[in-house]
Design an enzyme around this catalytic site. Structure first.
Site, PDB file in Angstrom:
ATOM      1  N   ARG A  68       0.817  -1.211   0.000  1.00 52.16           N
ATOM      2  CA  ARG A  68       0.000   0.000   0.000  1.00 52.16           C
ATOM      3  C   ARG A  68       0.856   1.269   0.000  1.00 52.16           C
ATOM      4  O   ARG A  68       0.417   2.327  -0.435  1.00 52.16           O
ATOM      5  CB  ARG A  68      -0.940  -0.020   1.216  1.00 52.16           C
ATOM      6  CG  ARG A  68      -2.184   0.824   1.033  1.00 52.16           C
ATOM      7  CD  ARG A  68      -3.180   0.582   2.154  1.00 52.16           C
ATOM      8  NE  ARG A  68      -2.596   0.796   3.442  1.00 52.16           N
ATOM      9  CZ  ARG A  68      -2.829   0.044   4.530  1.00 52.16           C
ATOM     10  NH1 ARG A  68      -3.659  -0.971   4.471  1.00 52.16           N
ATOM     11  NH2 ARG A  68      -2.242   0.308   5.659  1.00 52.16           N
ATOM     12  N   TYR A 121     -14.878  23.413  -7.793  1.00 45.92           N
ATOM     13  CA  TYR A 121     -15.370  22.187  -8.423  1.00 45.92           C
ATOM     14  C   TYR A 121     -16.617  21.718  -7.648  1.00 45.92           C
ATOM     15  O   TYR A 121     -16.553  21.495  -6.435  1.00 45.92           O
ATOM     16  CB  TYR A 121     -14.237  21.172  -8.368  1.00 45.92           C
ATOM     17  CG  TYR A 121     -14.534  19.812  -8.919  1.00 45.92           C
ATOM     18  CD1 TYR A 121     -14.826  19.644 -10.260  1.00 45.92           C
ATOM     19  CD2 TYR A 121     -14.477  18.688  -8.100  1.00 45.92           C
ATOM     20  CE1 TYR A 121     -15.070  18.378 -10.769  1.00 45.92           C
ATOM     21  CE2 TYR A 121     -14.714  17.420  -8.597  1.00 45.92           C
ATOM     22  CZ  TYR A 121     -15.017  17.271  -9.938  1.00 45.92           C
ATOM     23  OH  TYR A 121     -15.261  16.023 -10.435  1.00 45.92           O
ATOM     24  N   ASP A 192      -6.929  24.227  -5.511  1.00 41.08           N
ATOM     25  CA  ASP A 192      -7.040  23.245  -6.586  1.00 41.08           C
ATOM     26  C   ASP A 192      -6.311  23.816  -7.802  1.00 41.08           C
ATOM     27  O   ASP A 192      -6.650  24.900  -8.287  1.00 41.08           O
ATOM     28  CB  ASP A 192      -8.525  23.009  -6.886  1.00 41.08           C
ATOM     29  CG  ASP A 192      -8.769  21.885  -7.885  1.00 41.08           C
ATOM     30  OD1 ASP A 192      -7.978  21.754  -8.829  1.00 41.08           O
ATOM     31  OD2 ASP A 192      -9.765  21.159  -7.725  1.00 41.08           O
ATOM     32  N   LYS A 217      -6.765  14.752 -15.284  1.00 39.49           N
ATOM     33  CA  LYS A 217      -6.900  15.725 -16.353  1.00 39.49           C
ATOM     34  C   LYS A 217      -5.567  15.878 -17.110  1.00 39.49           C
ATOM     35  O   LYS A 217      -5.207  15.005 -17.863  1.00 39.49           O
ATOM     36  CB  LYS A 217      -7.403  17.058 -15.792  1.00 39.49           C
ATOM     37  CG  LYS A 217      -8.642  16.906 -14.864  1.00 39.49           C
ATOM     38  CD  LYS A 217      -9.932  16.694 -15.630  1.00 39.49           C
ATOM     39  CE  LYS A 217     -11.125  16.288 -14.768  1.00 39.49           C
ATOM     40  NZ  LYS A 217     -11.479  17.194 -13.693  1.00 39.49           N
TER      41      LYS A 217
HETATM   42  C1  LIG Z   1     -12.169  16.883 -12.440  1.00 34.11           C
HETATM   43  C2  LIG Z   1     -11.809  17.797 -11.339  1.00 34.11           C
HETATM   44  C3  LIG Z   1     -11.589  17.312 -10.045  1.00 34.11           C
HETATM   45  C4  LIG Z   1     -11.882  15.876  -9.655  1.00 34.11           C
HETATM   46  O1  LIG Z   1     -11.062  14.958 -10.287  1.00 34.11           O
HETATM   47  P1  LIG Z   1     -11.529  13.436 -10.498  1.00 34.11           P
HETATM   48  O2  LIG Z   1     -10.271  12.735 -10.818  1.00 34.11           O
HETATM   49  O3  LIG Z   1     -12.530  13.459 -11.603  1.00 34.11           O
HETATM   50  O4  LIG Z   1     -12.125  12.982  -9.192  1.00 34.11           O
HETATM   51  C5  LIG Z   1     -11.182  18.200  -9.089  1.00 34.11           C
HETATM   52  N1  LIG Z   1     -11.006  19.500  -9.357  1.00 34.11           N
HETATM   53  C6  LIG Z   1     -11.200  20.012 -10.585  1.00 34.11           C
HETATM   54  C7  LIG Z   1     -10.985  21.462 -10.836  1.00 34.11           C
HETATM   55  C8  LIG Z   1     -11.614  19.173 -11.613  1.00 34.11           C
HETATM   56  O5  LIG Z   1     -11.857  19.697 -12.823  1.00 34.11           O
END
Ligand SMILES: *Cc1c(COP(=O)(O)O)cnc(C)c1O
Length: 399
Positions: A68, A121, A192, A217
């Protein structure tokens, strides 16, 4: 440090990213890439070594005593992302949302209050309403551009949570100013950083303590992986995040760590092209009679342009626009008429996507003043002429 390693420390970021986490040669030879080390069990030569690893781990050292904890592939990715964000240590999580939840659970206790930017988000609000409320944590949403932050800080406020640019409308925040107020009052500042991929924006250098990304992303870049990362600026925060990380049993698979590291190699070139294509599309959209407003911080007309120019070194592939009159039904018809854009959530891959953003959702965001439909585009790596031609035919056939 070897002569080669000390020379590498002076290299520019794109060069460092290309070679980050590369495996050392053994007996004068070896592969270019770090191997995928899949394991559940970590074996030890004898019980004394086993005990020693447990001690070292308990003392905060980043060694693996169990699958882990992750082995070579995980370490290579952690180091590469920590280097990219200019942080002390990185934690890898199964999704971007779990990275956000990890930070909130690690830093907030019953009775605590946290200030959260209203343009975050959207699923952050679900973490709040389903989990944090039940734990007695109070989240207050505020507009970082309309409201006075200092007057909202209470004695029990622990965390300032931001996202810049914001989701859907890309509102650019004055992070250095907000972070200075928050840190002066003893708050931790988390933000973020998914929009920039960690490449166009360095929040830790601008005053944040924690940078969070959905590696799903731009780090992945190929729409084939779910992953999150949390990067912290200090050993004290690493200890707090690490405690919650271990308690939640978070980990990721070595194959996913490998894919994210592979994506990181090309992050700068991909993002440069996303920016070129998105700028072409944003400029095209500005000329369209059915479009009343284009949201893209790299456009000189965008309200966040000056801050973006000051704090960012580039812009991503996300472009939103507001229709002049269209109802949600007409916006849906427009999106359905597109042939080159996939219809779906997420973004950051090589391909273009379109999604109708519901105005009801945008109302939570004080940047929003309109009432017509908004479409969010992710501009991929296709030839931009093909993308603008597709948008043009969708305007003429659906409007
Ligand atoms: C997509 C996204 C997330 C979440 O990511 P996941 O991998 O889909 O859980 C968090 N913050 C932003 C700004 C995003 O666009």
């Amino acid at each position: 440090m070897t002569a080669k390693a000390s020379a590498a420390a002076n290299l520019r970021p794109a060069t460092q990213l290309l070679h980050a986490g590369a495996p050392a040669l053994r007996d004068g030879t070896g592969p270019v890439n770090v191997p995928v080390v899949r394991t559940s069990t970590v074996r030890f030569e004898n019980t004394a070594t086993h005990a020693e690893y447990h001690h070292r781990r308990t003392a905060g050292e980043r060694v693996a005593a169990y699958g882990r904890h992750g082995l070579d592939t995980h370490r290579a990715l952690e180091d590469a992302v920590a280097g990219l964000e200019g942080g002390h240590r990185a934690f890898l999580t199964p999704s971007g949302l779990s990275a956000i939840t990890l930070v909130l659970l690690a830093l907030l206790s019953p009775g605590d209050h946290a200030l959260v930017a209203d343009g975050v988000y959207a699923p952050v609000r679900r973490v709040d309403s389903t989990l944090l409320k039940r734990l007695g944590v109070e989240i207050e949403y505020f507009s970082p551009t309309h409201d006075d932050l200092a007057s909202r800080i209470r004695p029990n406020t622990r965390l300032l949570y931001l996202e810049s640019p914001s989701s859907l409308l890309y509102e650019v925040l004055d992070l250095p100013a907000l972070a200075a107020v928050a840190r002066d009052r003893g708050l931790t500042v988390a933000t973020d950083n998914t929009w920039s991929g960690g490449w166009f924006y360095q929040p830790l250098a601008l005053g944040a303590n924690i940078s969070i990304q959905a590696a799903t992303k731009y780090i992945s870049g190929h729409s084939d992986l779910m992953q999150g990362v949390v990067v912290v600026d200090s050993p004290a925060l690493a200890e707090k995040i690490s405690a919650a990380y271990e308690a939640l049993g978070l980990t990721i698979g070595a194959d996913d760590a490998y894919l994210a590291l592979r994506g990181l190699r090309t992050l700068p070139v991909r993002l440069a092209q996303h920016q070129r294509n998105a700028t072409a599309v944003a400029e095209f959209l500005q000329q369209q009679p059915h479009v009343s407003r284009v949201f893209y911080p790299a456009l000189p007309t965008d309200p966040g342009h000056a801050l973006w120019k000051r704090d960012f070194s580039g812009a991503s592939g996300l472009v939103s626009f507001e229709f002049r009159h269209a109802t949600p039904a007409a916006a849906n018809a427009f999106v359905d008429a597109l042939t080159l854009f996939g219809i779906g959530a997420s973004w950051g891959g090589y391909e273009s996507l379109a999604l109708v953003a519901q105005p009801e959702r945008l109302r939570e965001h004080r940047q929003w003043t309109g009432d017509a439909a908004v479409v969010r585009l992710h501009i991929g790596l296709e030839d931009p002429h093909d993308l603008t031609a597709d948008l043009a035919q969708a305007f003429s056939s659906a409007m």
